[in-house]
Design a protein around this motif. Sequence first.
Motif, PDB file in Angstrom:
ATOM      1  N   LEU A   1     -14.023 -20.029 -24.084  1.00  0.00           N
ATOM      2  CA  LEU A   1     -14.486 -18.787 -23.894  1.00  0.00           C
ATOM      3  C   LEU A   1     -16.006 -18.761 -23.490  1.00  0.00           C
ATOM      4  O   LEU A   1     -16.705 -17.749 -23.180  1.00  0.00           O
ATOM      5  N   MET A   2     -16.453 -19.708 -23.382  1.00  0.00           N
ATOM      6  CA  MET A   2     -18.004 -20.213 -23.104  1.00  0.00           C
ATOM      7  C   MET A   2     -17.830 -20.145 -21.533  1.00  0.00           C
ATOM      8  O   MET A   2     -17.408 -20.801 -20.836  1.00  0.00           O
ATOM      9  N   ARG A   3     -19.092 -19.453 -21.229  1.00  0.00           N
ATOM     10  CA  ARG A   3     -19.149 -19.284 -19.707  1.00  0.00           C
ATOM     11  C   ARG A   3     -20.288 -19.978 -19.055  1.00  0.00           C
ATOM     12  O   ARG A   3     -20.348 -20.163 -17.800  1.00  0.00           O
TER      13      ARG A   3
ATOM     14  N   GLU B   1     -24.486 -20.571 -22.612  1.00  0.00           N
ATOM     15  CA  GLU B   1     -24.765 -20.462 -24.076  1.00  0.00           C
ATOM     16  C   GLU B   1     -25.548 -21.961 -24.348  1.00  0.00           C
ATOM     17  O   GLU B   1     -25.574 -22.865 -23.751  1.00  0.00           O
TER      18      GLU B   1
ATOM     19  N   LEU C   1     -22.125 -15.505 -30.132  1.00  0.00           N
ATOM     20  CA  LEU C   1     -21.984 -15.663 -28.613  1.00  0.00           C
ATOM     21  C   LEU C   1     -20.486 -15.580 -28.232  1.00  0.00           C
ATOM     22  O   LEU C   1     -20.238 -14.870 -26.985  1.00  0.00           O
TER      23      LEU C   1
ATOM     24  N   GLU D   1     -19.835 -11.956 -28.318  1.00  0.00           N
ATOM     25  CA  GLU D   1     -20.361 -11.136 -27.161  1.00  0.00           C
ATOM     26  C   GLU D   1     -19.694 -11.632 -25.759  1.00  0.00           C
ATOM     27  O   GLU D   1     -19.349 -10.736 -25.031  1.00  0.00           O
ATOM     28  N   ASN D   2     -19.177 -12.729 -25.576  1.00  0.00           N
ATOM     29  CA  ASN D   2     -18.440 -12.743 -24.673  1.00  0.00           C
ATOM     30  C   ASN D   2     -17.159 -12.380 -24.364  1.00  0.00           C
ATOM     31  O   ASN D   2     -16.627 -11.604 -23.338  1.00  0.00           O
TER      32      ASN D   2
ATOM     33  N   ALA E   1     -17.802  -8.614 -23.354  1.00  0.00           N
ATOM     34  CA  ALA E   1     -17.887  -8.468 -22.057  1.00  0.00           C
ATOM     35  C   ALA E   1     -16.576  -8.772 -21.304  1.00  0.00           C
ATOM     36  O   ALA E   1     -16.381  -8.075 -20.427  1.00  0.00           O
TER      37      ALA E   1
ATOM     38  N   ARG F   1     -15.637 -15.312 -15.017  1.00  0.00           N
ATOM     39  CA  ARG F   1     -16.862 -15.297 -15.713  1.00  0.00           C
ATOM     40  C   ARG F   1     -17.379 -16.688 -15.955  1.00  0.00           C
ATOM     41  O   ARG F   1     -18.805 -16.592 -16.262  1.00  0.00           O
ATOM     42  N   CYS F   2     -16.980 -17.803 -15.684  1.00  0.00           N
ATOM     43  CA  CYS F   2     -17.372 -18.898 -16.033  1.00  0.00           C
ATOM     44  C   CYS F   2     -18.374 -19.176 -14.687  1.00  0.00           C
ATOM     45  O   CYS F   2     -18.130 -19.291 -13.542  1.00  0.00           O
TER      46      CYS F   2
END
Length: 319
Positions: free
Chosen positions: A139-141, A144, A188, A191-192, A195, A282-283
Amino acid sequence: MTALHTNPLFDRLADAERILVAGAGGGFDVYAGLPIALSLLHQGKEVLLANLSFSHLAGLPLADWAAPDLATITPRTAPHQTYFPERTLARWLEAHDYPATVYAFPQTGVQPLRAAYRALIVLHRIDAVVLVDGGTDILMRGDEAGLGTPEEDLTSVAALAALDDVPCRLVVSVGFGVDAYHGVSHALVLENIAALEREGAYLGAFSIPRATREGALFLDAVAHAQEHTPDRPSIVSGSIAAAVRGSFGDVQFTTRTSGSELFVNPLMSLCFAFDLPGLAARCLYLDRIEDTHLMRQVHSRIAEFREDLIPRPARRIPH
């Protein structure tokens, strides 16, 4: 629009007949998708299992390869290898009278992995894919402070993002909190997810209760894997299983985590579901790894992307 009393993930899969459930990040990630795969099997769906593999696949005979970079693993594959999560799962499936083939992808870049996925999809006429990450780094774009270990996960996302002929492509993240020791800020992560909700790509979450048939079978499969891989038991699967059992706090089940403080909690048993194309969009670096052929290229491209980046600082969840 989905009704509140239905599950959006399974609602998306309702019309699919042949579904691929695949582990995104290597190791035992395919186990994180086992409850969903079993639920679909129990609904009468045809389900295939696959995994981006950390096993030693290079020595497998030619007969074990269904296509380039696509190995067919059965309970009797490579009996001399001690670490082989895909074979261990195949043996558990056979013992419980489920289809006992697990496909394995070697660690490659996006282009060969996409070709292998395409070959598997064509071979079995797959009409839906559920990509599962044991953890949250999928899920990290990219902006971060800490990404965890996203290389394999996002290679899998990128490989599937371009396969538009598959009408239904989903991502499931299981094990919220388990990536903290890899530097992931779970504030975060939230937060992702928020979004992704605003953009219509978040499909909600559901738990894996141990009182369900699938929850009980998942616990049995993880215990079987721990028994047959005593030197390298999965920290992620073990943590998720501990959460499903109702354990809490610093639950130590392997010497691999000695010296670290774990935080097993009920959120680890939640399955967070997403639309894969929406997640991929989103990445921030997906285009940079698009033409890769080797996993080391993926590593270097992500590192290059982050060289001049001012990252979003880690945040704490208020308590």
